[in-house]
Design a protein around this motif. Structure first.
Motif, PDB file in Angstrom:
ATOM      1  N   ASP A  79       3.495 -86.509  -4.637  1.00 39.91           N
ATOM      2  CA  ASP A  79       3.880 -85.462  -3.703  1.00 39.91           C
ATOM      3  C   ASP A  79       4.030 -84.145  -4.462  1.00 39.91           C
ATOM      4  O   ASP A  79       4.755 -84.065  -5.446  1.00 39.91           O
ATOM      5  N   LEU A  80       3.334 -83.106  -3.993  1.00 42.15           N
ATOM      6  CA  LEU A  80       3.443 -81.801  -4.647  1.00 42.15           C
ATOM      7  C   LEU A  80       4.810 -81.197  -4.364  1.00 42.15           C
ATOM      8  O   LEU A  80       5.232 -81.101  -3.224  1.00 42.15           O
ATOM      9  N   GLN A  81       5.493 -80.804  -5.419  1.00 47.14           N
ATOM     10  CA  GLN A  81       6.785 -80.135  -5.290  1.00 47.14           C
ATOM     11  C   GLN A  81       6.675 -78.741  -5.894  1.00 47.14           C
ATOM     12  O   GLN A  81       6.137 -78.580  -6.987  1.00 47.14           O
ATOM     13  N   PRO A  82       7.173 -77.712  -5.176  1.00 39.66           N
ATOM     14  CA  PRO A  82       7.080 -76.363  -5.736  1.00 39.66           C
ATOM     15  C   PRO A  82       7.884 -76.219  -7.026  1.00 39.66           C
ATOM     16  O   PRO A  82       8.936 -76.825  -7.179  1.00 39.66           O
ATOM     17  N   VAL A  83       7.350 -75.439  -7.955  1.00 38.45           N
ATOM     18  CA  VAL A  83       8.021 -75.184  -9.228  1.00 38.45           C
ATOM     19  C   VAL A  83       9.145 -74.180  -8.976  1.00 38.45           C
ATOM     20  O   VAL A  83       8.908 -73.103  -8.443  1.00 38.45           O
ATOM     21  N   LYS A  84      10.363 -74.546  -9.369  1.00 33.77           N
ATOM     22  CA  LYS A  84      11.514 -73.677  -9.113  1.00 33.77           C
ATOM     23  C   LYS A  84      12.133 -73.107 -10.378  1.00 33.77           C
ATOM     24  O   LYS A  84      13.060 -72.329 -10.314  1.00 33.77           O
ATOM     25  N   ARG A  85      11.644 -73.522 -11.526  1.00 33.44           N
ATOM     26  CA  ARG A  85      12.172 -72.990 -12.789  1.00 33.44           C
ATOM     27  C   ARG A  85      11.031 -72.832 -13.782  1.00 33.44           C
ATOM     28  O   ARG A  85       9.909 -73.224 -13.500  1.00 33.44           O
ATOM     29  N   LEU A  86      11.327 -72.253 -14.918  1.00 33.28           N
ATOM     30  CA  LEU A  86      10.301 -72.051 -15.941  1.00 33.28           C
ATOM     31  C   LEU A  86       9.715 -73.393 -16.372  1.00 33.28           C
ATOM     32  O   LEU A  86      10.444 -74.369 -16.527  1.00 33.28           O
ATOM     33  N   GLN A  87       8.408 -73.421 -16.554  1.00 30.70           N
ATOM     34  CA  GLN A  87       7.706 -74.630 -16.969  1.00 30.70           C
ATOM     35  C   GLN A  87       7.232 -74.483 -18.407  1.00 30.70           C
ATOM     36  O   GLN A  87       6.563 -73.497 -18.739  1.00 30.70           O
ATOM     37  N   LYS A  88       7.570 -75.458 -19.232  1.00 29.64           N
ATOM     38  CA  LYS A  88       7.104 -75.418 -20.619  1.00 29.64           C
ATOM     39  C   LYS A  88       5.597 -75.591 -20.653  1.00 29.64           C
ATOM     40  O   LYS A  88       5.031 -76.393 -19.923  1.00 29.64           O
ATOM     41  N   ILE A  89       4.973 -74.792 -21.502  1.00 30.84           N
ATOM     42  CA  ILE A  89       3.530 -74.899 -21.711  1.00 30.84           C
ATOM     43  C   ILE A  89       3.321 -75.352 -23.149  1.00 30.84           C
ATOM     44  O   ILE A  89       3.922 -74.799 -24.070  1.00 30.84           O
ATOM     45  N   SER A  90       2.462 -76.323 -23.321  1.00 32.51           N
ATOM     46  CA  SER A  90       2.229 -76.837 -24.671  1.00 32.51           C
ATOM     47  C   SER A  90       0.753 -76.706 -25.026  1.00 32.51           C
ATOM     48  O   SER A  90      -0.056 -76.203 -24.241  1.00 32.51           O
ATOM     49  N   PHE A  91       0.426 -77.187 -26.203  1.00 34.29           N
ATOM     50  CA  PHE A  91      -0.953 -77.174 -26.681  1.00 34.29           C
ATOM     51  C   PHE A  91      -1.814 -78.123 -25.845  1.00 34.29           C
ATOM     52  O   PHE A  91      -3.017 -77.969 -25.743  1.00 34.29           O
ATOM     53  N   ILE A  92      -1.163 -79.115 -25.229  1.00 38.20           N
ATOM     54  CA  ILE A  92      -1.848 -80.070 -24.354  1.00 38.20           C
ATOM     55  C   ILE A  92      -1.985 -79.442 -22.966  1.00 38.20           C
ATOM     56  O   ILE A  92      -1.038 -78.855 -22.446  1.00 38.20           O
ATOM     57  N   LYS A  93      -3.144 -79.582 -22.343  1.00 38.65           N
ATOM     58  CA  LYS A  93      -3.379 -78.997 -21.024  1.00 38.65           C
ATOM     59  C   LYS A  93      -2.467 -79.624 -19.976  1.00 38.65           C
ATOM     60  O   LYS A  93      -2.312 -80.843 -19.929  1.00 38.65           O
ATOM     61  N   ASN A  94      -1.859 -78.756 -19.152  1.00 35.87           N
ATOM     62  CA  ASN A  94      -1.070 -79.199 -18.010  1.00 35.87           C
ATOM     63  C   ASN A  94      -1.727 -78.681 -16.751  1.00 35.87           C
ATOM     64  O   ASN A  94      -2.140 -77.525 -16.696  1.00 35.87           O
ATOM     65  N   GLU A  95      -1.783 -79.533 -15.725  1.00 34.32           N
ATOM     66  CA  GLU A  95      -2.395 -79.125 -14.464  1.00 34.32           C
ATOM     67  C   GLU A  95      -1.345 -78.494 -13.553  1.00 34.32           C
ATOM     68  O   GLU A  95      -0.247 -79.018 -13.400  1.00 34.32           O
ATOM     69  N   PHE A  96      -1.711 -77.353 -12.973  1.00 32.62           N
ATOM     70  CA  PHE A  96      -0.868 -76.676 -11.990  1.00 32.62           C
ATOM     71  C   PHE A  96      -1.708 -76.361 -10.759  1.00 32.62           C
ATOM     72  O   PHE A  96      -2.898 -76.061 -10.872  1.00 32.62           O
ATOM     73  N   VAL A  97      -1.080 -76.440  -9.598  1.00 36.67           N
ATOM     74  CA  VAL A  97      -1.743 -76.126  -8.338  1.00 36.67           C
ATOM     75  C   VAL A  97      -1.087 -74.874  -7.763  1.00 36.67           C
ATOM     76  O   VAL A  97       0.133 -74.775  -7.723  1.00 36.67           O
ATOM     77  N   VAL A  98      -1.904 -73.929  -7.331  1.00 43.05           N
ATOM     78  CA  VAL A  98      -1.414 -72.720  -6.676  1.00 43.05           C
ATOM     79  C   VAL A  98      -1.937 -72.731  -5.244  1.00 43.05           C
ATOM     80  O   VAL A  98      -3.151 -72.794  -5.027  1.00 43.05           O
TER      81      VAL A  98
END
Length: 196
Positions: free
Chosen positions: A99-118
């Protein structure tokens, strides 16, 4: 001779690192299989808003634990609008569960790819294009028959196969603004939306 070679190698490493560090994050738009969402206007028998799902792989350009993704902005440059306008209504999701949940706080970004949906929010302007009303009429009828205010339909690619001009008219020329926090500094990144 060995000392000169070591100094030369060190200069190349530092130069490469300083060049790559100018771009702190790497953003890559990928294919989206999420459904487009249609929203019917209040007291109107028309679709008022289309929410397009755009999917991105985001990572840092080098190993760093301090980079965090904040809020996003969206630039509408649609052929269906009078002028390019920035909008804060696009919503960022982190699809870690089914289930997609909206991001409500800062998200850590790393060297590994993370998927985000806009999910974007494109308003439908019927006075600029009468074909929009005809195209959305069957969806509107279905929503009325089933007493729905919102409807999940096909993916961007499926809709593009049926009506490429419609998808291009809404998304072509648009841009996303990613706000990234790096060592307590805000670094904005603008990324052009690709119609895919």
């Amino acid at each position: 001779m060995k000392t000169n070679m070591l100094i030369f190698i060190l200069i190349i490493i530092v130069t490469c690192f300083s060049c790559s560090s100018n771009k702190k994050i790497v953003v890559e738009q990928i294919d989206s299989n999420y459904p487009i969402i249609l929203v019917k206007g209040k007291n109107v028998n028309k679709i008022s808003t289309i929410k397009f799902p755009l999917v991105f792989n985001i990572s840092t350009s080098f190993f760093d634990k301090s980079a965090k993704l904040g809020s996003i902005g969206y630039l509408h440059n649609s052929l269906l609008l009078k002028k390019a306008t920035w909008m804060a209504g696009a919503i960022l999701y982190n699809p870690k569960s089914d289930d997609l949940q909206p991001v409500k706080r800062l998200q850590k970004i790393s060297f590994i790819k993370n998927e985000f949906v806009v999910y974007t929010r494109h308003s439908v302007s019927y006075h600029k294009n009468d074909e929009l009303g005809r195209f959305f009429q069957s969806y509107c009828d279905y929503m009325n028959e089933n007493h729905k205010d919102t409807l999940h339909i096909e993916s961007i690619q499926q809709l593009k196969n049926k009506n490429p001009d419609l998808v291009n008219a809404f998304l072509e020329g648009d841009s996303l603004l990613f706000r990234v926090y790096y060592n307590h500094n805000l670094v904005p990144y603008t990324y052009p939306v690709r119609v895919k």
